[in-house]
Design an enzyme around this catalytic site. Structure first.
Site, PDB file in Angstrom:
ATOM      1  CG  PHE A  69      -0.401  -0.218   2.431  1.00  0.00           C
ATOM      2  CD1 PHE A  69       0.253   1.138   3.285  1.00  0.00           C
ATOM      3  CD2 PHE A  69      -0.792  -1.745   3.211  1.00  0.00           C
ATOM      4  CE1 PHE A  69       0.786   0.647   4.879  1.00  0.00           C
ATOM      5  CE2 PHE A  69       0.188  -1.209   4.409  1.00  0.00           C
ATOM      6  CZ  PHE A  69       0.741  -0.821   5.129  1.00  0.00           C
ATOM      7  CB  SER A  70       0.765   4.003  -1.904  1.00  0.00           C
ATOM      8  OG  SER A  70       0.502   3.646  -3.348  1.00  0.00           O
ATOM      9  CE  LYS A  71      -0.852   8.930  -0.836  1.00  0.00           C
ATOM     10  NZ  LYS A  71      -0.211   9.642  -1.054  1.00  0.00           N
TER      11      LYS A  71
END
Length: 208
Positions: A69-71
């Protein structure tokens, strides 16, 4: 009179795609992510122990889970647990031996390929290249946008690189399976997954 347009040659297009992917993969380092960030927790982790019983002795294919996931704030949600659960369920339903190691890129963007150049996906690719991960193994990932959010010029060669190495890719959320044979005989197998990915790429571009 205006010159006639030249026909587009498939070999030229595929050659350019391969060149773009090789250039990106060439940047992939062997070192781990810098400490002091969420990325330092993205190193290979052990999956929960499972009762493999006698079926493991029958030579079930080995599967490796990849989650991303990015955040950083997504670590407080359910993204990690959901992606792992998808892999575990898929492996059980398809008779796969889920490896004790899972590759995790937590808080690592896939929009510009950072998970390849600096993350755990790059380490998975390196392990495939050296033979540490054997042909016939599976890569379990929730969806194409977890694997990458790059555009078609980058992710098509990425999928081809993985499948050409004898690895089967499973997008566990929708039970889509891609391998070399499928790409050769049914290239349209891309279409549904690529449609979903295109929406993810547009979303990333708007946020960048």
């Amino acid at each position: 009179p205006a010159p006639e347009p030249q026909p587009i040659r498939l070999g030229t297009v595929l050659g350019q795609l391969g060149h773009n992917m090789r250039r990106l993969l060439h940047k992939r380092p062997n070192s781990t992510c810098p400490r002091g960030t969420l990325a330092e927790n993205s190193r290979v982790e052990k999956a929960p122990e499972q009762n493999l019983g006698t079926s493991e002795k029958l030579g079930r294919p080995k599967a490796y889970s990849y989650v991303r996931f990015s955040k950083a704030e997504q670590a407080e949600g359910h993204s990690l647990e959901r992606q792992i659960a998808h892999s575990q369920k898929f492996a059980e339903e398809h008779g796969l031996q889920l490896a004790d190691l899972t590759y995790r890129d937590l808080g690592v963007s896939g929009f510009k390929g950072k998970n390849i150049t600096k993350g755990e996906l790059g380490k998975f690719l390196a392990a495939v290249e050296t033979g540490e991960i054997a042909r016939g193994s599976w890569l379990l990932v929730e969806a194409l946008d977890r694997l990458t959010r790059m555009g078609p010029a980058e992710y098509i060669p990425l999928l081809m690189q993985i499948t050409n190495a004898g690895i089967t890719i499973a997008f566990t959320a929708k039970h889509r399976i891609i391998d070399r044979e499928a790409l050769t005989k049914k290239p349209f197998i891309f279409y549904e997954e690529l449609s979903d990915s295109s929406l993810a790429v547009q979303e990333s571009a708007q946020k960048s």
